[in-house]
Write a protein that holds these residues in place. Structure first.
Motif, PDB file in Angstrom:
ATOM      1  N   GLY A   1       2.406   1.547  18.050  1.00 31.35           N
ATOM      2  CA  GLY A   1       1.080   1.480  18.637  1.00 31.35           C
ATOM      3  C   GLY A   1       0.563   0.064  18.746  1.00 31.35           C
ATOM      4  O   GLY A   1       1.307  -0.904  18.619  1.00 31.35           O
ATOM      5  N   ARG A   2      -0.749  -0.056  18.964  1.00 29.76           N
ATOM      6  CA  ARG A   2      -1.369  -1.367  19.150  1.00 29.76           C
ATOM      7  C   ARG A   2      -2.723  -1.432  18.443  1.00 29.76           C
ATOM      8  O   ARG A   2      -3.545  -0.532  18.575  1.00 29.76           O
ATOM      9  CB  ARG A   2      -1.575  -1.637  20.638  1.00 29.76           C
ATOM     10  CG  ARG A   2      -2.251  -2.960  20.900  1.00 29.76           C
ATOM     11  CD  ARG A   2      -2.428  -3.237  22.360  1.00 29.76           C
ATOM     12  NE  ARG A   2      -2.993  -4.563  22.524  1.00 29.76           N
ATOM     13  CZ  ARG A   2      -3.052  -5.210  23.670  1.00 29.76           C
ATOM     14  NH1 ARG A   2      -2.574  -4.650  24.758  1.00 29.76           N
ATOM     15  NH2 ARG A   2      -3.582  -6.397  23.735  1.00 29.76           N
ATOM     16  N   GLY A   3      -2.911  -2.503  17.695  1.00 30.53           N
ATOM     17  CA  GLY A   3      -4.201  -2.750  17.061  1.00 30.53           C
ATOM     18  C   GLY A   3      -4.567  -1.748  15.985  1.00 30.53           C
ATOM     19  O   GLY A   3      -5.742  -1.537  15.700  1.00 30.53           O
ATOM     20  N   ASN A   4      -3.581  -1.117  15.365  1.00 28.66           N
ATOM     21  CA  ASN A   4      -3.829  -0.119  14.318  1.00 28.66           C
ATOM     22  C   ASN A   4      -3.929  -0.778  12.950  1.00 28.66           C
ATOM     23  O   ASN A   4      -3.270  -1.788  12.694  1.00 28.66           O
ATOM     24  CB  ASN A   4      -2.718   0.927  14.317  1.00 28.66           C
ATOM     25  CG  ASN A   4      -2.723   1.735  15.593  1.00 28.66           C
ATOM     26  OD1 ASN A   4      -3.768   2.197  16.034  1.00 28.66           O
ATOM     27  ND2 ASN A   4      -1.559   1.907  16.191  1.00 28.66           N
ATOM     28  N   THR A   5      -4.718  -0.164  12.046  1.00 22.92           N
ATOM     29  CA  THR A   5      -4.901  -0.698  10.695  1.00 22.92           C
ATOM     30  C   THR A   5      -4.799   0.420   9.669  1.00 22.92           C
ATOM     31  O   THR A   5      -5.471   1.450   9.794  1.00 22.92           O
ATOM     32  CB  THR A   5      -6.284  -1.365  10.546  1.00 22.92           C
ATOM     33  OG1 THR A   5      -6.395  -2.419  11.500  1.00 22.92           O
ATOM     34  CG2 THR A   5      -6.477  -1.919   9.148  1.00 22.92           C
ATOM     35  N   ALA A   6      -3.971   0.223   8.659  1.00 19.64           N
ATOM     36  CA  ALA A   6      -3.907   1.114   7.504  1.00 19.64           C
ATOM     37  C   ALA A   6      -4.281   0.284   6.288  1.00 19.64           C
ATOM     38  O   ALA A   6      -3.677  -0.758   6.041  1.00 19.64           O
ATOM     39  CB  ALA A   6      -2.508   1.695   7.340  1.00 19.64           C
ATOM     40  N   GLN A   7      -5.299   0.721   5.536  1.00 17.85           N
ATOM     41  CA  GLN A   7      -5.713  -0.073   4.386  1.00 17.85           C
ATOM     42  C   GLN A   7      -6.067   0.753   3.153  1.00 17.85           C
ATOM     43  O   GLN A   7      -6.366   0.196   2.112  1.00 17.85           O
ATOM     44  CB  GLN A   7      -6.860  -1.011   4.738  1.00 17.85           C
ATOM     45  CG  GLN A   7      -8.132  -0.320   5.151  1.00 17.85           C
ATOM     46  CD  GLN A   7      -9.172  -1.295   5.639  1.00 17.85           C
ATOM     47  OE1 GLN A   7      -8.859  -2.330   6.224  1.00 17.85           O
ATOM     48  NE2 GLN A   7     -10.426  -0.966   5.413  1.00 17.85           N
ATOM     49  N   GLY A   8      -5.999   2.052   3.229  1.00 18.70           N
ATOM     50  CA  GLY A   8      -6.216   2.872   2.046  1.00 18.70           C
ATOM     51  C   GLY A   8      -4.909   3.048   1.279  1.00 18.70           C
ATOM     52  O   GLY A   8      -3.824   2.875   1.835  1.00 18.70           O
ATOM     53  N   ARG A   9      -4.998   3.396   0.014  1.00 16.06           N
ATOM     54  CA  ARG A   9      -3.791   3.608  -0.787  1.00 16.06           C
ATOM     55  C   ARG A   9      -2.983   4.754  -0.179  1.00 16.06           C
ATOM     56  O   ARG A   9      -3.497   5.847   0.032  1.00 16.06           O
ATOM     57  CB  ARG A   9      -4.160   3.933  -2.220  1.00 16.06           C
ATOM     58  CG  ARG A   9      -2.927   4.044  -3.090  1.00 16.06           C
ATOM     59  CD  ARG A   9      -3.274   4.172  -4.539  1.00 16.06           C
ATOM     60  NE  ARG A   9      -2.081   3.901  -5.315  1.00 16.06           N
ATOM     61  CZ  ARG A   9      -2.069   3.470  -6.544  1.00 16.06           C
ATOM     62  NH1 ARG A   9      -3.192   3.238  -7.161  1.00 16.06           N
ATOM     63  NH2 ARG A   9      -0.938   3.261  -7.169  1.00 16.06           N
TER      64      ARG A   9
ATOM     65  N   GLY B   1      -9.083   5.633   4.032  1.00 11.06           N
ATOM     66  CA  GLY B   1      -9.252   6.453   2.842  1.00 11.06           C
ATOM     67  C   GLY B   1      -7.938   6.613   2.094  1.00 11.06           C
ATOM     68  O   GLY B   1      -6.859   6.521   2.680  1.00 11.06           O
ATOM     69  N   LYS B   2      -8.009   6.859   0.799  1.00 15.72           N
ATOM     70  CA  LYS B   2      -6.809   7.085   0.004  1.00 15.72           C
ATOM     71  C   LYS B   2      -6.063   8.294   0.572  1.00 15.72           C
ATOM     72  O   LYS B   2      -6.657   9.342   0.810  1.00 15.72           O
ATOM     73  CB  LYS B   2      -7.192   7.335  -1.455  1.00 15.72           C
ATOM     74  CG  LYS B   2      -6.019   7.596  -2.363  1.00 15.72           C
ATOM     75  CD  LYS B   2      -6.488   7.831  -3.784  1.00 15.72           C
ATOM     76  CE  LYS B   2      -5.327   8.078  -4.716  1.00 15.72           C
ATOM     77  NZ  LYS B   2      -5.787   8.321  -6.091  1.00 15.72           N
TER      78      LYS B   2
END
Length: 149
Positions: free
Chosen positions: A91-99, A113-114
């Motif tokens: 994909g493009r411009g995606n962000t994952a930041q939860g545990r 979210g976790k």
């Protein structure tokens, strides 16, 4: 590849490492403890045991973060806050930041979210713990265990 960099900065718990690697590609950087970048262009693996495989302008900044392909994807988080092991696949411009959060494809999606996930679509946000969005556009799953089909 050309103009690639391996350093031992941003290591976990202040321990230095010589186990970062960059294999192929162009202008890639692996600086996290045991991090790696394989191919692609302008990718960065800063987190400990993080990896970026292919794609362009991917940033794996969290501990255990992974990015596989795509463009301008980010897997980040703060280990002190327990935001480890996020992953983005394509994909493009995606962000994952939860545990243990994940985004699989689509564009401009966020899983914060976790144990949250977004499986495609555009401009979706899964911020509740254990929440998921299966696609669509501009959906938000902010409640624990919420699923948006």
């Amino acid at each position: 590849g050309a103009d690639n960099t391996c350093t031992a900065s941003n290591s976990l718990f202040g321990l230095s490492s010589t186990h970062a690697s960059v294999t192929g590609g162009f202008q890639n950087t692996a600086s996290g403890n045991h991090s790696s970048v394989t191919g692609g262009q302008d990718n960065t693996a800063n987190g400990g045991i993080s990896s970026v495989t292919g794609g362009m302008t991917g940033r794996a900044d969290a501990h255990g973060a992974s990015i596989t392909g795509g463009f301008e994807n980010t897997a980040n988080g703060d280990a002190v806050l327990g935001q480890e092991y996020p992953s983005v696949t394509g994909g493009r411009g995606n962000t994952a930041q939860g545990r243990y959060s994940s985004v699989t494809g689509g564009r401009d999606n966020t899983a914060s979210g976790k144990l949250s996930s977004v499986s495609g679509g555009q401009s979706n946000t899964a911020s509740g713990r254990w929440s998921s969005i299966l696609g669509g556009q501009e959906n938000t799953a902010s409640v624990e265990h919420q699923t948006i089909p």
